[in-house]
Design an enzyme around this catalytic site. Structure first.
Site, PDB file in Angstrom:
ATOM      1  N   CYS A 121      42.742  33.925  41.088  1.00 47.45           N
ATOM      2  CA  CYS A 121      42.798  35.198  40.358  1.00 47.45           C
ATOM      3  C   CYS A 121      41.676  35.204  39.320  1.00 47.45           C
ATOM      4  O   CYS A 121      41.565  34.273  38.524  1.00 47.45           O
ATOM      5  CB  CYS A 121      44.147  35.389  39.684  1.00 47.45           C
ATOM      6  SG  CYS A 121      44.219  36.957  38.799  1.00 47.45           S
ATOM      7  N   GLY A 255      42.777  45.408  52.262  1.00 43.43           N
ATOM      8  CA  GLY A 255      43.424  45.670  50.981  1.00 43.43           C
ATOM      9  C   GLY A 255      43.087  47.014  50.384  1.00 43.43           C
ATOM     10  O   GLY A 255      43.807  48.001  50.570  1.00 43.43           O
TER      11      GLY A 255
END
Ligand code: RRO
Length: 296
Positions: A121, A255
């Site tokens: 992340c 995505g």
């Protein structure tokens, strides 16, 4: 086709994060023809995530800093209780260190088809630093492998000078596959309000603008590791899928396009890809790594 021990009817997966974790969404994705689904990243304890704004649309993609919101592993297991899927379910997990990753993994043993380790992340300090350090990556993967019997996929960050040593470390730790890439660390500003747009200041850039970065990472990893690579970053058409597979990806994840077009994007890309495969007489397995350097 098979990847990390999972039988898939096509190489398309939905990537972690974009569509959350509800059973009804997983069922709708299956109906749309997806090959496998990946959940939002799950941690040991529930996490609220960052304050709004957490997402901004840009002319060339999107940027997010959600802050890893999720109901924790127990809450997640309640959420998917009774879920019946005919396609592989991959659960994305994260932890603050190898021990926490392993704890989450052991609670999910037997509850899904594979784990994807979020080592990447771009705005959660600890996670990004794990994913930038080959020794830590190898340790996390090994501890997770030791704690459960599931196939393990390591999701890598593009926010490093060279992604190859990180991929090799994950492979040495026992990873069954790699996912490349997570979002690219960035910044979006509002010059009228004179603020960064996202509450967290930094965010992860996704969408069409990162496709060349994702392709470069898949290409580099293909030359460095022997395990399958799942390509992700900026895919919105069948041509994008083929580019990733020709560069070396065995499967891909979709995505940001779902944010604009919705789940219909899955059937559009899936139908177009199947048509290309039939018309060109190239089965999915034979698309992997088909492009070679011009002067090899
Ligand atoms: O939740 C997020 O803010 C987030 C995560 Br966990 C991630 O892996 N990548 C990203 O762009 N956002």
């Amino acid at each position: 086709m098979k990847i990390a021990g999972m039988e898939m009817k096509n190489p398309l997966m939905v990537c972690s994060g974009v569509l959350g974790i509800s059973s009804s969404i997983f069922n709708r994705l299956e109906d749309a023809g997806i090959g496998a689904v990946v959940s939002k990243s799950i941690s040991l304890e529930p996490n609220d995530g960052y304050e709004n704004p957490t997402m901004v649309s840009l002319p060339y993609g999107a940027m997010n800093a959600m802050g890893l919101p999720n109901p924790g592993v127990e809450g997640f297991l309640k959420e998917i209780k009774g879920l019946k899927l005919g396609i592989p379910l991959i659960i994305s997990i994260y932890g603050k260190d190898a021990g926490e990753f392993a704890k989450v993994a052991s609670k999910l043993d037997g509850r899904c088809d594979a784990l994807e380790l979020n080592l990447s992340c771009p705005h959660a300090g600890g996670l990004l630093s794990i994913g930038q350090d080959p020794d830590l990556v190898e340790d996390v993967v090994r501890r997770v492998k030791d704690s459960c019997g599931l196939p393990v996929i390591a999701k890598l960050t593009p926010n490093v000078a060279d992604i190859r040593p990180i991929g090799v470390a994950a492979e040495n730790g026992g990873a069954d596959a790699l996912t490349a890439i997570n979002t690219v660390r960035g910044l979006a500003l509002n010059i009228r309000q004179e603020y960064p747009i996202l509450s967290n200041v930094y965010g992860g850039l996704s969408g069409p603008c990162i496709k060349p970065i994702g392709l470069r990472c898949v290409w580099d990893l293909k030359g460095a590791v022997g395990i399958p690579i799942i390509g992700v970053g900026g895919i919105s058409s069948w041509e994008d899928v083929v580019e990733y597979m020709y560069a070396g990806a065995s499967a891909v994840q979709i995505g940001t396009v779902l944010g604009g077009e919705g789940i219909d994007a899955i059937s559009r890309i899936g139908d177009d890809l199947e048509r290309f495969s039939k018309d060109s007489d190239i089965i999915y397995e034979d698309m992997v790594g088909r492009v070679r350097a011009r002067f090899d």
